[in-house]
Write an enzyme that holds these catalytic residues in place. Structure first.
Site, PDB file in Angstrom:
ATOM      1  N   ASP A 203       0.855  -1.181   0.000  1.00  0.00           N
ATOM      2  CA  ASP A 203       0.000   0.000   0.000  1.00  0.00           C
ATOM      3  C   ASP A 203       0.892   1.233   0.000  1.00  0.00           C
ATOM      4  O   ASP A 203       2.122   1.128  -0.113  1.00  0.00           O
ATOM      5  CB  ASP A 203      -0.946  -0.005   1.198  1.00  0.00           C
ATOM      6  CG  ASP A 203      -2.327   0.542   0.835  1.00  0.00           C
ATOM      7  OD1 ASP A 203      -2.408   1.752   0.503  1.00  0.00           O
ATOM      8  OD2 ASP A 203      -3.307  -0.214   0.874  1.00  0.00           O
ATOM      9  N   HIS A 276      -2.930   3.361  -4.575  1.00  0.00           N
ATOM     10  CA  HIS A 276      -2.269   2.881  -3.352  1.00  0.00           C
ATOM     11  C   HIS A 276      -0.869   2.360  -3.672  1.00  0.00           C
ATOM     12  O   HIS A 276      -0.439   1.328  -3.147  1.00  0.00           O
ATOM     13  CB  HIS A 276      -3.118   1.800  -2.679  1.00  0.00           C
ATOM     14  CG  HIS A 276      -4.376   2.329  -2.057  1.00  0.00           C
ATOM     15  ND1 HIS A 276      -4.373   3.134  -0.939  1.00  0.00           N
ATOM     16  CD2 HIS A 276      -5.684   2.184  -2.413  1.00  0.00           C
ATOM     17  CE1 HIS A 276      -5.617   3.458  -0.621  1.00  0.00           C
ATOM     18  NE2 HIS A 276      -6.428   2.905  -1.505  1.00  0.00           N
ATOM     19  N   GLU A 339      -9.926   2.866  -5.197  1.00  0.00           N
ATOM     20  CA  GLU A 339      -9.612   4.248  -4.823  1.00  0.00           C
ATOM     21  C   GLU A 339      -8.507   4.854  -5.697  1.00  0.00           C
ATOM     22  O   GLU A 339      -7.525   5.398  -5.194  1.00  0.00           O
ATOM     23  CB  GLU A 339      -9.234   4.312  -3.336  1.00  0.00           C
ATOM     24  CG  GLU A 339     -10.377   3.883  -2.423  1.00  0.00           C
ATOM     25  CD  GLU A 339     -10.023   3.945  -0.954  1.00  0.00           C
ATOM     26  OE1 GLU A 339     -10.902   4.264  -0.128  1.00  0.00           O
ATOM     27  OE2 GLU A 339      -8.854   3.648  -0.609  1.00  0.00           O
TER      28      GLU A 339
END
Length: 761
Positions: A203, A276, A339
């Site tokens: 991440d 990410h 995201e």
């Protein structure tokens, strides 16, 4: 009969009676609840001369695991040998060909023997977990237990899981957890009959797996110099001076995989792309579109740095996924896909050219192009792709499994499209959320997911037909670790919610019962967790305070998730004790009051919780309020509900939120009324410091044309500003709170302004 002999006789009789009724106390004490269980009087007594048998080499490992598990607390060195038939004082693990599902089993406990039957070693292993729970909780101790009878109630259990995919996730990027903890985590999953462990290895805050071809992923990408202190969205955030580092070598990964395999748990790696990816780009900045240096992120959230949809990036990912595929035997690889901020793509000449070449009209189609390219890489490695539900946007890769986390809608859409679905909605089974609104809860990310929320969640939505529901192969809980730094904190967030998830995924829908689980079996689990030295949350026993307004005034109610828990409260802000008032009905609040409550949890033997709520039965309750910003009208009622939010952890549901404007509220008191003070609640919420207004003004009027300035605060500090003034009779009050026009970040035009109450006194 002599007195001393009568005493011995009485003790013997009581013991016999206890042994007679013990099986009835044991009924349905296994979690997750079996498909069927029929108890009888009597018990099997495990002793030093009990033998453990198996009938097939594939059953041998489970038999040996059971003997190894029993040894520390009992001290028994039980022999494990192959046999053909069940004999007296034995536990027999038997592979059979009867039509049992792959993970199903039958467990028969008689007075003289125990038979464990299944058609696979995995079924025998799950049966062993049930047999483990039939033993006293002291069996969980890894230290010798003296003077303990190891009695197992006589029972016949037939059992099989509802879902084939029963998963739990762990994020090791935000905070790193060592191999010893990962093994304990796997043990916990096995105990609860979960069969999948998703290992979130990469991440923005750290890359956690060695890749031979790209060593800078760990030499650079595995370390961040510091971490935000408090919440990442705090006003003027601070940072600690402690580096967070760590990664797993390939040898360590193999060690974990072997450990999981022995416990019949599939380990799915997650390498999250194209968003990410800050840790990747810190190591190899040339993989971004801007190709400028970036740092491993020290804050949490969503960031603009993403991988660029270029050929060199896909070549890089092909090598990474190949090394991952060679290491992990799982049939799946999770590629993330969530995201993704597309700002850098839109600014890139290369991406614009790509869009023209492939007739891509939207950024979502660029994301779809990226995901499909990566899916082909993974599928060429003979693996199946799993992605978060964002990969549906712009068109999804063929044969991709969808993990629906932003609610259930993505899963429903995917099932209707014919894709297999793993449900993981954050509202129900994300364990990084708070477990109660009590002030003694440790810091969490946001939201509230109580034990009952987890237990009552059903992964198969009713708005799918039977054929579509079949595409829902199971569900997966998640433990994201932004605010979870230690194993003890992780334990607190997992337990007992993990047991509720396990029953949701294993037990049939018709066989579940919240009262049975919470009142009969949960206390037994607490004793078992205590023996395992697990830091278990008692949040389900803690009180919750709410309020309502009717014609008679403002009323406070205090409840608990689990029924019939005694609650004690005070109205003067002092800590409740067993000598405080016991709650039995809603409380009429006649003045501003801090209500505090604790509850008595018999399963733990102590008062628990620290529920607080400041309530204000002020003059403006139920009065008409008008906001100048139409978008905020829907939340206007939150300004007049009689509750101040500073006694709670942050929840957006407490506030009227002004993202791009100031607060300007006009309150109609219905008739000219004497007022001396307006209290404005803002910048509140435990564990999350919100942004205060720049200035607060209060004006009064009797005609809404001529306004008189009554008071102002030019330096609000929060969480409450009390603006007092000379007593005046007015019908209308105008309250203005000026939003910050500029944050420390010049790219943010305005900060959000959160207002939780306007109290008029």
């Amino acid at each position: 009969m002599p007195q001393r002999y009568f005493g011995i006789y009485l003790q013997s009789s009581l013991l016999s009676l206890l042994l007679l009724i013990t099986p009835y106390f044991a009924v349905a004490k296994i979690t997750p609840k079996p498909t069927s269980s029929h108890y009888s009087q009597g018990h099997f007594a495990l002793s030093y001369d009990t033998e453990i048998h198996y009938n097939h080499n594939e059953a041998k490992a489970v038999a040996q695991q059971f003997a190894d598990f029993l040894r520390p607390p009992t001290g028994y060195q039980l022999p494990v040998t192959q046999a053909n038939n069940t004999v007296k004082n034995s536990v027999f693990f038997k592979l059979v060909e009867q039509p049992v599902s792959a993970e199903g089993y039958q467990l028969i406990v008689e007075k003289e023997f125990i038979e464990v039957k299944a058609s696979t070693a995995q079924g025998l292993f799950w049966a062993m977990q049930s047999l483990r729970q039939l033993l006293p909780a002291a069996i969980e101790s890894r230290m010798p237990i003296n003077r303990q009878s190891w009695l197992i109630p006589q029972v016949k259990i037939d059992d099989e899981p509802r879902f084939s995919y029963r998963g739990m996730h762990l994020d090791v990027s935000r905070h790193f957890f060592d191999v010893a903890f990962i093994k304990r985590y796997i043990d916990w999953l096995a105990m609860h009959k979960l069969n999948v462990f998703q290992w979130h290895l990469t991440d923005d805050q750290g890359w956690r797996i060695a890749i031979d071809a790209y060593p800078k992923l760990t030499t650079i990408g595995a370390t961040r110099p510091h971490t935000v202190v408090g919440h990442t969205y705090d006003y003027k955030p601070l940072f600690d001076n402690q580096a967070v580092a760590g990664f797993y070598t390939k040898a360590q990964v193999k060690e974990v995989l072997e450990y999981a395999k022995a416990r019949h748990i599939e380990v799915i790696p997650e390498i999250d792309i194209p968003g990410h990816s800050t840790a990747i780009l810190a190591a190899y900045p040339e993989l971004s579109c801007h190709q400028q240096p970036v740092n491993v992120q020290a804050q949490f959230g969503i960031f603009e740095d993403v991988l660029c949809p270029r050929e060199d990036v896909f070549e890089f990912l092909a090598v990474v996924y190949q090394e991952v595929a060679e290491l992990f035997p799982s049939q799946y690889i999770h590629i993330g896909g969530d995201e993704v901020i597309k700002k850098q793509w839109l600014a890139s000449a290369e991406v614009k050219k790509l869009m023209q070449q492939h007739n891509l009209k939207t950024p979502e189609q660029v994301q779809s192009y990226f995901i499909k390219r990566v899916a082909k890489i993974v599928q060429a490695l003979d693996k199946k792709v799993i992605g978060w539900d964002e990969i549906l946007e712009g068109g999804v890769a063929d044969d991709a499994l969808i993990m629906s986390w932003r609610g259930t809608e993505g899963g429903i859409q995917a099932a209707k499209m014919g894709h297999q679905v793993i449900m993981s909605p954050y509202q129900y089974i994300y364990f990084d959320a708070y477990q109660s609104r009590n002030l003694d809860e440790p810091k969490a990310i946001h939201g509230l997911t109580g034990l009952q929320d987890v237990y009552q969640y059903d992964p198969q939505p009713n708005d799918l037909n039977a054929e579509q529901q079949a595409y829902i192969i199971g569900a997966q809980g998640a433990l994201w670790t932004e605010y979870i730094k230690t194993p003890r904190h992780a334990e607190y967030m997992l337990f007992p919610r993990l047991s509720a998830l396990a029953e949701t995924l294993w037990s049939s829908k018709d066989n579940k019962s919240w009262p049975d689980y919470s009142q009969n079996r949960l206390p037994k689990l607490f004793k078992r967790y205590q023996q395992m030295h697990i830091n278990t949350a008692n949040s389900a026993y803690k009180p919750t305070i709410s309020s309502t307004i009717d014609d008679t005034g403002l009323h406070a109610a205090v409840t608990t998730e689990i029924a019939d828990i005694p609650i004690y409260y005070t109205l003067d802000g002092t800590e409740p004790t067993l000598a405080s008032i016991r709650y039995n009905k809603p409380i009429l609040i006649t003045k501003e009051t801090q209500l505090r409550a604790k509850s008595y949890a018999a399963a733990i033997g102590q008062l628990v919780g620290d529920a607080r709520l400041t309530l204000s039965p002020h003059l403006a309750l139920t009065k008409k309020i008008t906001l100048s910003h139409p978008a905020a009208e829907s939340s206007a009622a939150k300004l007049q509900d009689g509750q101040f939010a500073y006694d709670q952890f942050y929840s957006s549901d407490d506030y009227a939120i002004f993202y791009d404007t100031d607060l300007e509220a006009i309150i109609d008191l219905a008739e000219p009324t004497l007022v001396t003070q307006v209290k404005l609640g803002y910048n509140s919420g435990r564990h999350r410091q919100l942004h205060p207004p720049v200035k607060i003004q209060v004006l009064g009027s009797n005609d809404q044309h001529t306004w008189q300035s009554l008071a102002e605060d030019t330096n609000p500090q929060g969480p409450v500003s009390a603006l007092s003034f000379t007593k005046v009779k007015v019908r209308y009050l105008k309250v203005i709170a000026i939003n910050s026009k500029q944050s420390d970040d010049p790219q943010i035009p305005k900060l959000p302004l959160y207002i939780d109450e306007i109290a008029v006194n």
